[in-house]
Design a protein around this motif. Structure first.
Motif, PDB file in Angstrom:
ATOM      1  N   TYR A 249       0.798  -1.217   0.000  1.00  0.00           N
ATOM      2  CA  TYR A 249       0.000   0.000   0.000  1.00  0.00           C
ATOM      3  C   TYR A 249       0.840   1.282   0.000  1.00  0.00           C
ATOM      4  N   ILE A 250       1.828   1.338   0.869  1.00  0.00           N
ATOM      5  CA  ILE A 250       2.531   2.602   1.089  1.00  0.00           C
ATOM      6  C   ILE A 250       3.280   3.090  -0.152  1.00  0.00           C
ATOM      7  N   PRO A 251       4.106   2.275  -0.814  1.00  0.00           N
ATOM      8  CA  PRO A 251       4.763   2.785  -2.028  1.00  0.00           C
ATOM      9  C   PRO A 251       3.767   3.224  -3.096  1.00  0.00           C
ATOM     10  N   VAL A 252       2.699   2.457  -3.255  1.00  0.00           N
ATOM     11  CA  VAL A 252       1.694   2.809  -4.267  1.00  0.00           C
ATOM     12  C   VAL A 252       1.037   4.138  -3.920  1.00  0.00           C
ATOM     13  N   LEU A 253       0.697   4.325  -2.660  1.00  0.00           N
ATOM     14  CA  LEU A 253       0.073   5.589  -2.243  1.00  0.00           C
ATOM     15  C   LEU A 253       1.016   6.767  -2.429  1.00  0.00           C
ATOM     16  N   LEU A 254       2.274   6.608  -2.058  1.00  0.00           N
ATOM     17  CA  LEU A 254       3.231   7.706  -2.207  1.00  0.00           C
ATOM     18  C   LEU A 254       3.399   8.095  -3.672  1.00  0.00           C
ATOM     19  N   LEU A 255       3.477   7.120  -4.534  1.00  0.00           N
ATOM     20  CA  LEU A 255       3.601   7.416  -5.959  1.00  0.00           C
ATOM     21  C   LEU A 255       2.330   8.048  -6.508  1.00  0.00           C
ATOM     22  N   SER A 256       1.193   7.676  -5.946  1.00  0.00           N
ATOM     23  CA  SER A 256      -0.070   8.249  -6.428  1.00  0.00           C
ATOM     24  C   SER A 256      -0.181   9.729  -6.110  1.00  0.00           C
ATOM     25  N   VAL A 257       0.496  10.176  -5.050  1.00  0.00           N
ATOM     26  CA  VAL A 257       0.463  11.599  -4.704  1.00  0.00           C
ATOM     27  C   VAL A 257       1.074  12.440  -5.824  1.00  0.00           C
ATOM     28  N   LEU A 258       2.079  11.890  -6.508  1.00  0.00           N
ATOM     29  CA  LEU A 258       2.677  12.620  -7.622  1.00  0.00           C
ATOM     30  C   LEU A 258       1.651  12.842  -8.730  1.00  0.00           C
ATOM     31  N   GLY A 259       0.892  11.804  -9.050  1.00  0.00           N
ATOM     32  CA  GLY A 259      -0.151  11.946 -10.059  1.00  0.00           C
ATOM     33  C   GLY A 259      -1.221  12.923  -9.641  1.00  0.00           C
ATOM     34  N   MET A 260      -1.628  12.853  -8.374  1.00  0.00           N
ATOM     35  CA  MET A 260      -2.634  13.779  -7.865  1.00  0.00           C
ATOM     36  C   MET A 260      -2.141  15.216  -7.956  1.00  0.00           C
ATOM     37  N   GLY A 261      -0.917  15.457  -7.508  1.00  0.00           N
ATOM     38  CA  GLY A 261      -0.378  16.818  -7.521  1.00  0.00           C
ATOM     39  C   GLY A 261      -0.319  17.398  -8.910  1.00  0.00           C
ATOM     40  N   ALA A 262       0.087  16.571  -9.876  1.00  0.00           N
ATOM     41  CA  ALA A 262       0.177  17.052 -11.256  1.00  0.00           C
ATOM     42  C   ALA A 262      -1.198  17.425 -11.794  1.00  0.00           C
ATOM     43  N   MET A 263      -2.192  16.593 -11.524  1.00  0.00           N
ATOM     44  CA  MET A 263      -3.530  16.857 -12.063  1.00  0.00           C
ATOM     45  C   MET A 263      -4.153  18.101 -11.441  1.00  0.00           C
ATOM     46  N   ILE A 264      -4.021  18.249 -10.128  1.00  0.00           N
ATOM     47  CA  ILE A 264      -4.596  19.416  -9.470  1.00  0.00           C
ATOM     48  C   ILE A 264      -3.871  20.686  -9.898  1.00  0.00           C
ATOM     49  N   SER A 265      -2.553  20.603 -10.033  1.00  0.00           N
ATOM     50  CA  SER A 265      -1.787  21.768 -10.471  1.00  0.00           C
ATOM     51  C   SER A 265      -2.232  22.229 -11.858  1.00  0.00           C
ATOM     52  N   ILE A 266      -2.374  21.287 -12.780  1.00  0.00           N
ATOM     53  CA  ILE A 266      -2.829  21.630 -14.136  1.00  0.00           C
ATOM     54  C   ILE A 266      -4.245  22.190 -14.093  1.00  0.00           C
ATOM     55  N   GLY A 267      -5.103  21.552 -13.314  1.00  0.00           N
ATOM     56  CA  GLY A 267      -6.493  21.991 -13.248  1.00  0.00           C
ATOM     57  C   GLY A 267      -6.649  23.401 -12.716  1.00  0.00           C
ATOM     58  N   GLU A 268      -5.896  23.742 -11.681  1.00  0.00           N
ATOM     59  CA  GLU A 268      -6.001  25.076 -11.103  1.00  0.00           C
ATOM     60  C   GLU A 268      -5.311  26.128 -11.979  1.00  0.00           C
ATOM     61  N   ARG A 269      -4.138  25.779 -12.495  1.00  0.00           N
ATOM     62  CA  ARG A 269      -3.397  26.755 -13.298  1.00  0.00           C
ATOM     63  C   ARG A 269      -4.163  27.131 -14.565  1.00  0.00           C
ATOM     64  N   ARG A 270      -4.790  26.148 -15.179  1.00  0.00           N
ATOM     65  CA  ARG A 270      -5.528  26.399 -16.415  1.00  0.00           C
ATOM     66  C   ARG A 270      -7.028  26.602 -16.183  1.00  0.00           C
ATOM     67  N   ARG A 271      -7.435  26.541 -14.910  1.00  0.00           N
ATOM     68  CA  ARG A 271      -8.839  26.697 -14.511  1.00  0.00           C
ATOM     69  C   ARG A 271      -9.732  25.690 -15.244  1.00  0.00           C
ATOM     70  N   ILE A 272      -9.299  24.441 -15.248  1.00  0.00           N
ATOM     71  CA  ILE A 272     -10.088  23.368 -15.863  1.00  0.00           C
ATOM     72  C   ILE A 272     -10.288  22.202 -14.889  1.00  0.00           C
ATOM     73  N   LEU A 273     -10.153  22.490 -13.589  1.00  0.00           N
ATOM     74  CA  LEU A 273     -10.274  21.419 -12.607  1.00  0.00           C
ATOM     75  C   LEU A 273     -11.621  20.709 -12.730  1.00  0.00           C
ATOM     76  N   HIS A 274     -12.667  21.478 -13.002  1.00  0.00           N
ATOM     77  CA  HIS A 274     -14.002  20.873 -13.129  1.00  0.00           C
ATOM     78  C   HIS A 274     -14.076  19.925 -14.320  1.00  0.00           C
ATOM     79  N   ARG A 275     -13.272  20.160 -15.351  1.00  0.00           N
ATOM     80  CA  ARG A 275     -13.251  19.289 -16.523  1.00  0.00           C
ATOM     81  C   ARG A 275     -12.407  18.025 -16.282  1.00  0.00           C
ATOM     82  N   LEU A 276     -11.398  18.134 -15.445  1.00  0.00           N
ATOM     83  CA  LEU A 276     -10.533  16.982 -15.187  1.00  0.00           C
ATOM     84  C   LEU A 276     -11.237  15.901 -14.380  1.00  0.00           C
ATOM     85  N   LEU A 277     -12.361  16.250 -13.739  1.00  0.00           N
ATOM     86  CA  LEU A 277     -13.066  15.248 -12.951  1.00  0.00           C
ATOM     87  C   LEU A 277     -13.513  14.073 -13.815  1.00  0.00           C
ATOM     88  N   ALA A 278     -13.937  14.352 -15.037  1.00  0.00           N
ATOM     89  CA  ALA A 278     -14.336  13.268 -15.937  1.00  0.00           C
ATOM     90  C   ALA A 278     -13.142  12.395 -16.288  1.00  0.00           C
TER      91      ALA A 278
END
Length: 401
Positions: A249-278
């Protein structure tokens, strides 16, 4: 963030994380230790895992509305004390029915809406996503800690020890509410504004809020249903002992944080967070299909688990942030109460349905069910509007140009 926002966010994220740690501790162990309780069946084990969600769902709206009227802090303290009592009942139980009762009492401490509403009260709009993301990260951190601590505590002190630990976390959270969150934290709270009459119908008529409510219901349904069977898959199919599950669990969760951070960063910077939910919904669907079809292969299982946690962490951080942007001024507590009701109803349904499906059709069927549920959320996410703050920012940039 300014200093007050950083302190408030850190304090509330810690409190929320401790609260969720108390709920998550049983996820990695109950499917393995629950069968030892008198009267245990797969369906009742699933009910015990999800029982807290039913009482949480019933009380989130009343507690959220109450926090709009009397303030956030009294509601938070009251809920944490109830949670501690429920933990004690579960710790002393010797039957599956006693644990179900204790879990239901734990759920009566419905503070999620009040905590998130207080975080929204104490942060400016442009900083709110950061605050909600940090609270979401605290949930992820609590989840990671639970995956290590749950088996360790259960191995030394049994299920009773796990539940006594959750009671201690609740009492610690009460102390931290007054020690970490700024004393003037509710200076922006105005009862004459926040206690608006008739707020619940307004919230329930907002289609964007309802889409987000459905999203969190499906998210926690999938999480709880998955952990009815994930420990079983790891032990019986992949040959990994319960005490070693954290190594997966732990290595998988830690690596998943990188994916989460990238998606939220892109969503907020480009103001498309609501579109990334799909997009995230599609990721979860793929993850569950991989887990359903390749649970005998460790590499494929790890890939599916990583995709699942990328989706879960991204939604856990972004959904409440978007919700506070759609909620009418003065009704954040009420809107978050409805949201939290959906969240914990999802946890309840996930436990009950996951246990029932596993007992009737096996573990793969649970993952397929989760993929279908994520498909329902995908259809709803496609129609989500842009928050007003995104539209206003775009208009301002256009005028400036």
């Amino acid at each position: 963030m300014n200093g007050a926002e950083r302190r408030a966010t850190a304090g509330l994220a810690t409190i929320f994380g401790l609260r969720m740690l108390g709920l998550f501790l049983i996820l990695p162990v109950f499917a393995l230790y629950g069968p030892q309780l008198d009267g245990a069946t797969p369906a009742l084990i699933g009910l015990a895992i999800g029982a807290y969600g039913l009482t949480q769902a019933i009380l989130q709206i009343p507690f959220g509305m109450l926090s709009d009227r009397i303030g956030r802090r009294p509601v938070i303290v009251f809920g944490l004390l109830i949670f501690a009592v429920g933990s004690g009942v579960a710790a002393e139980a010797e039957t599956i029915h006693g644990v179900i009762l204790g879990r239901a009492l734990q759920g009566c401490g419905a503070i999620a809406a009040a905590v998130m509403a207080l975080a929204a009260d104490l942060t400016r709009d442009r900083q709110r996503t950061k605050a909600m993301a940090l609270i979401g990260i605290s949930v992820g951190a609590a989840f990671m800690i639970a995956l290590v601590a749950g088996p360790a505590i259960a191995g030394q002190a049994g299920l009773g020890g796990v539940f006594w630990a959750t009671a201690g976390f609740a009492l610690l959270a009460v102390a931290l509410l007054y020690g970490l969150v700024p004393a003037g934290g509710e200076a922006t709270f105005r009862p004459e504004v926040n206690a608006r009459a008739g707020g619940l119908p307004v919230v329930l008529r907002n289609p964007d809020l309802l889409r987000l409510d459905l999203g969190v219901l499906v998210l926690h349904l999938i999480l709880t249903a998955s952990f009815v069977v994930l420990p079983v898959v790891l032990e019986s199919r992949l040959g990994i002992a319960g005490d070693d599950h954290w190594m997966v669990y732990i290595p998988v969760l830690l690596l998943s944080v990188l994916g989460m951070g990238a998606m939220i960063s892109i969503g907020e910077r480009r103001r498309i967070l609501h579109r990334l939910l799909a997009v995230v919904a599609v990721i979860v669907i793929v993850a569950d299909l991989v887990l359903a079809g390749f649970s005998h292969s460790l590499p494929a299982f790890l890939l599916g688990l990583w995709l699942f946690f990328v989706g879960f962490n991204t939604l856990e951080a972004s959904l409440p942030s978007l919700l506070t942007r759609f909620a009418p001024e003065g009704l954040r507590g009420t809107a978050l109460g409805v949201y939290s009701t959906a969240q914990f109803m999802g946890a309840f349904l996930g436990g009950v349905l996951g246990g029932a499906i596993q007992g009737a059709y096996g573990t793969a069927a649970v993952f397929i069910f989760c993929a279908l549920a994520a498909g329902v959320w995908l259809m709803a996410a496609i129609g989500l509007s842009a928050p007003a703050s995104y539209r206003e920012a775009a208009t301002t940039e256009t005028e400036t140009t």
